[in-house]
Design a protein around this motif. Sequence first.
Motif, PDB file in Angstrom:
ATOM      1  N   GLU A   8       0.888  -1.166   0.098  1.00  0.00           N
ATOM      2  CA  GLU A   8       0.017   0.056  -0.086  1.00  0.00           C
ATOM      3  C   GLU A   8       0.976   1.289   0.127  1.00  0.00           C
ATOM      4  O   GLU A   8       1.920   1.282   0.801  1.00  0.00           O
ATOM      5  CB  GLU A   8      -1.026  -0.174   1.116  1.00  0.00           C
ATOM      6  CG  GLU A   8      -1.648   1.180   1.638  1.00  0.00           C
ATOM      7  CD  GLU A   8      -2.861   1.714   0.436  1.00  0.00           C
ATOM      8  OE1 GLU A   8      -2.283   2.566  -0.221  1.00  0.00           O
ATOM      9  OE2 GLU A   8      -3.694   1.100   0.434  1.00  0.00           O
ATOM     10  N   ASP A   9       0.596   2.134  -0.900  1.00  0.00           N
ATOM     11  CA  ASP A   9       1.379   3.381  -1.074  1.00  0.00           C
ATOM     12  C   ASP A   9       1.100   4.445  -0.178  1.00  0.00           C
ATOM     13  O   ASP A   9       1.976   5.375   0.070  1.00  0.00           O
ATOM     14  CB  ASP A   9       1.591   3.642  -2.566  1.00  0.00           C
ATOM     15  CG  ASP A   9       0.179   4.191  -2.981  1.00  0.00           C
ATOM     16  OD1 ASP A   9      -0.515   3.355  -2.874  1.00  0.00           O
ATOM     17  OD2 ASP A   9       0.099   5.137  -3.642  1.00  0.00           O
ATOM     18  N   ASP A  52      -2.973  -3.499  -2.202  1.00  0.00           N
ATOM     19  CA  ASP A  52      -3.722  -2.309  -2.896  1.00  0.00           C
ATOM     20  C   ASP A  52      -3.680  -2.381  -4.461  1.00  0.00           C
ATOM     21  O   ASP A  52      -2.723  -2.710  -5.133  1.00  0.00           O
ATOM     22  CB  ASP A  52      -3.070  -1.019  -2.476  1.00  0.00           C
ATOM     23  CG  ASP A  52      -3.833   0.257  -2.844  1.00  0.00           C
ATOM     24  OD1 ASP A  52      -5.115   0.238  -3.029  1.00  0.00           O
ATOM     25  OD2 ASP A  52      -3.002   1.258  -3.041  1.00  0.00           O
ATOM     26  N   GLY A  54      -4.324   0.105  -6.565  1.00  0.00           N
ATOM     27  CA  GLY A  54      -3.729   1.355  -7.236  1.00  0.00           C
ATOM     28  C   GLY A  54      -2.495   1.867  -6.428  1.00  0.00           C
ATOM     29  O   GLY A  54      -2.225   2.438  -5.381  1.00  0.00           O
ATOM     30  N   LYS A 102     -12.198   0.366  -0.031  1.00  0.00           N
ATOM     31  CA  LYS A 102     -12.063   1.163   1.164  1.00  0.00           C
ATOM     32  C   LYS A 102     -13.184   2.210   1.040  1.00  0.00           C
ATOM     33  O   LYS A 102     -13.787   2.392   0.169  1.00  0.00           O
ATOM     34  CB  LYS A 102     -10.747   2.020   0.674  1.00  0.00           C
ATOM     35  CG  LYS A 102      -9.508   1.417   0.507  1.00  0.00           C
ATOM     36  CD  LYS A 102      -8.345   2.283   0.070  1.00  0.00           C
ATOM     37  CE  LYS A 102      -6.931   1.436  -0.166  1.00  0.00           C
ATOM     38  NZ  LYS A 102      -6.028   2.196  -0.930  1.00  0.00           N
TER      39      LYS A 102
HETATM   40 CA    CA Z   1      -3.026   3.382  -3.392  1.00  0.00          CA
END
Ligand code: CA
Length: 220
Positions: A8-9, A52, A54, A102
């Motif tokens: 996850e970024d 994640d 994205g 989310k």
């Molecule tokens: Ca993301």
Amino acid sequence: MARLLVVEDDAAISEPLVRALAREGHEVDHAATGADALERLADGRVDVLVLDLGLPDIDGVEVCRRAREDRPRLRVLMLTARSSELDEVLGLDAGADDYLTKPFSLSVLSARVRALLRRGGDDGGERQVAGVRVDPAARRAWRDGRELELSPKEFDLLALLVGRAGEAVPRDEIMTTVWDENWWGSTKTLDTHVGWLRRKLGDPPVLTTVRGVGFRFEDG
Ligand code: CA
């Protein structure tokens, strides 16, 4: 101890997530990019990938696809910011076992991770506890040598509780494991099934209601 990799970024999401999973007793590693994730996955020690969709470099779907090439049995929980059905289908096509949109609550995520660990960690072998024998591969169960005629949900419920004998299994975990992974709402159906299962199991009783928590299969 299970090994998890959270990819996850967004630190605002990953930090509490890593903390919550570590509190559950898991060994948790973190990657902020897809490339970093694939590198960390290379040693083959990760049990569950929380991924994640994205990511800043490689798309989560692609990370999942590549990770699965080497390890078809790696369990993947995909996180998505978009709730459109297409994204869900994409995630599943790439081989994700489960997905969450989310925002999600940490307790729901923890329950999903536990469910994935059980699904893959169990070898599907027979178990016998307190005179009750369960054969997950054949989907058959016996009490004191007498075969039980169980509905599919009753069987899943019994197999879950026998597999965790001696433990109080929380209601929400039972619901997400045995019923719908996207389940929300009443657990009345669970009580109904436990009632039926108790009747079929007969005496002495082996399924205990743990008030405010869930149910426990007595192991002695
Ligand atoms: Ca993301």
